[in-house]
Design an enzyme around this catalytic site. Structure first.
Site, PDB file in Angstrom:
ATOM      1  N   LYS A 102       5.645 -13.544   2.837  1.00  0.00           N
ATOM      2  CA  LYS A 102       4.485 -13.462   3.726  1.00  0.00           C
ATOM      3  C   LYS A 102       3.305 -14.276   3.247  1.00  0.00           C
ATOM      4  CE  LYS A 102       6.057  -8.818   4.603  1.00  0.00           C
ATOM      5  NZ  LYS A 102       5.767  -7.412   4.391  1.00  0.00           N
ATOM      6  N   CYS A 123       1.241   3.220  -0.493  1.00  0.00           N
ATOM      7  CA  CYS A 123       1.493   2.924   0.923  1.00  0.00           C
ATOM      8  C   CYS A 123       2.995   2.815   1.190  1.00  0.00           C
ATOM      9  CB  CYS A 123       0.799   1.612   1.293  1.00  0.00           C
ATOM     10  SG  CYS A 123       1.118   1.081   2.993  1.00  0.00           S
ATOM     11  N   ALA A 143       1.640  -0.532  -3.503  1.00  0.00           N
ATOM     12  CA  ALA A 143       3.027  -0.150  -3.218  1.00  0.00           C
ATOM     13  C   ALA A 143       3.328   1.278  -3.666  1.00  0.00           C
ATOM     14  CB  ALA A 143       3.989  -1.124  -3.892  1.00  0.00           C
ATOM     15  N   GLY A 198      -1.735 -16.053   3.712  1.00  0.00           N
ATOM     16  CA  GLY A 198      -0.922 -14.856   3.780  1.00  0.00           C
ATOM     17  C   GLY A 198      -1.191 -14.144   5.089  1.00  0.00           C
ATOM     18  N   THR A 201       3.002  -4.362   5.871  1.00  0.00           N
ATOM     19  CA  THR A 201       2.758  -5.403   4.881  1.00  0.00           C
ATOM     20  C   THR A 201       1.441  -5.177   4.172  1.00  0.00           C
ATOM     21  OG1 THR A 201       2.972  -7.771   4.515  1.00  0.00           O
ATOM     22  CG2 THR A 201       1.466  -7.106   6.226  1.00  0.00           C
ATOM     23  N   SER A 258      -1.363  -2.783   5.973  1.00  0.00           N
ATOM     24  CA  SER A 258      -1.375  -1.327   5.858  1.00  0.00           C
ATOM     25  C   SER A 258      -1.821  -0.841   4.485  1.00  0.00           C
ATOM     26  CB  SER A 258       0.002  -0.765   6.196  1.00  0.00           C
ATOM     27  OG  SER A 258       0.970  -1.320   5.332  1.00  0.00           O
ATOM     28  N   THR A 302       4.492  -0.693   2.119  1.00  0.00           N
ATOM     29  CA  THR A 302       4.347  -1.752   1.123  1.00  0.00           C
ATOM     30  C   THR A 302       5.361  -1.515   0.016  1.00  0.00           C
ATOM     31  OG1 THR A 302       1.963  -1.841   1.569  1.00  0.00           O
ATOM     32  CG2 THR A 302       2.710  -2.838  -0.472  1.00  0.00           C
TER      33      THR A 302
END
Length: 176
Positions: free
Chosen positions: A38, A164, A161, A50, A5, A129, A167
């Site tokens: 989240k 990673c 995103a 979050g 996440t 992450s 993500t």
């Protein structure tokens, strides 16, 4: 560092926003869900939170944090410190694996199970992450653009995103 996440939040003046990606990863190489939520509003929509980490643990922490906010009339800092103390000392809560970002119209805080309650100097926080990728992007965007807090967190997560693998770009955001 918690995988699977990325959460990023920014506070600028009395405005703020938080965003999280939707990916849930099982183990090291299986994406189980793309649309997890989240980030959420609590305490009569006056606080945004979050989480990075276990979903069940995050839900437990969210409920406990809202109880602390109610006990302390919405005082974010006091509620965060008490949550962190309980999280660190309570035998059951100690096993919860998550990191939390909380913000209201006055403060932005990172809260951990090891007892830390950190208020970032620049009003930007990120965990998970892809957190450091999102943090770097948010700092650059805040310093070099006129984007709103919501635009900054959304663009920062899109950048994270793209870097990673834990993500994704299915972003959910809330603003104050």
């Amino acid at each position: 560092m918690f995988k699977a996440t990325t959460i990023v939040a920014i506070k600028s003046g009395n405005k703020g926003a938080i965003a999280g990606d939707g990916q849930v990863t099982f183990g090291e190489n299986t994406i189980m869900k793309n649309t997890a939520k989240k980030v959420r509003r609590i305490f009569n929509d006056r606080v945004l939170v979050g989480f990075a980490g276990s979903v069940a643990d995050a839900m437990t922490l969210s409920e406990k944090f809202e109880e602390k906010l109610e006990q302390h009339s919405g005082n974010l800092q006091r509620a965060a410190v008490e949550l962190a103390q309980d999280w660190r000392m309570d035998n059951i809560m100690r096993k919860l694996e998550a990191l939390m970002i909380a913000l209201n119209d006055e403060h932005i805080l990172i809260i951990s199970g090891s007892g830390e309650v950190i208020e970032p100097d620049d009003g930007i926080a990120a965990v998970g992450s892809g957190g450091m990728f999102a943090l770097a992007a948010a700092r650059a965007l805040k310093e070099n653009t006129e984007l709103t807090p919501t635009e900054i967190v959304n663009k920062s997560l899109k950048i994270a995103a793209s870097i990673c693998v834990y993500t994704n770009d299915n972003i959910i955001s809330h603003e104050l």
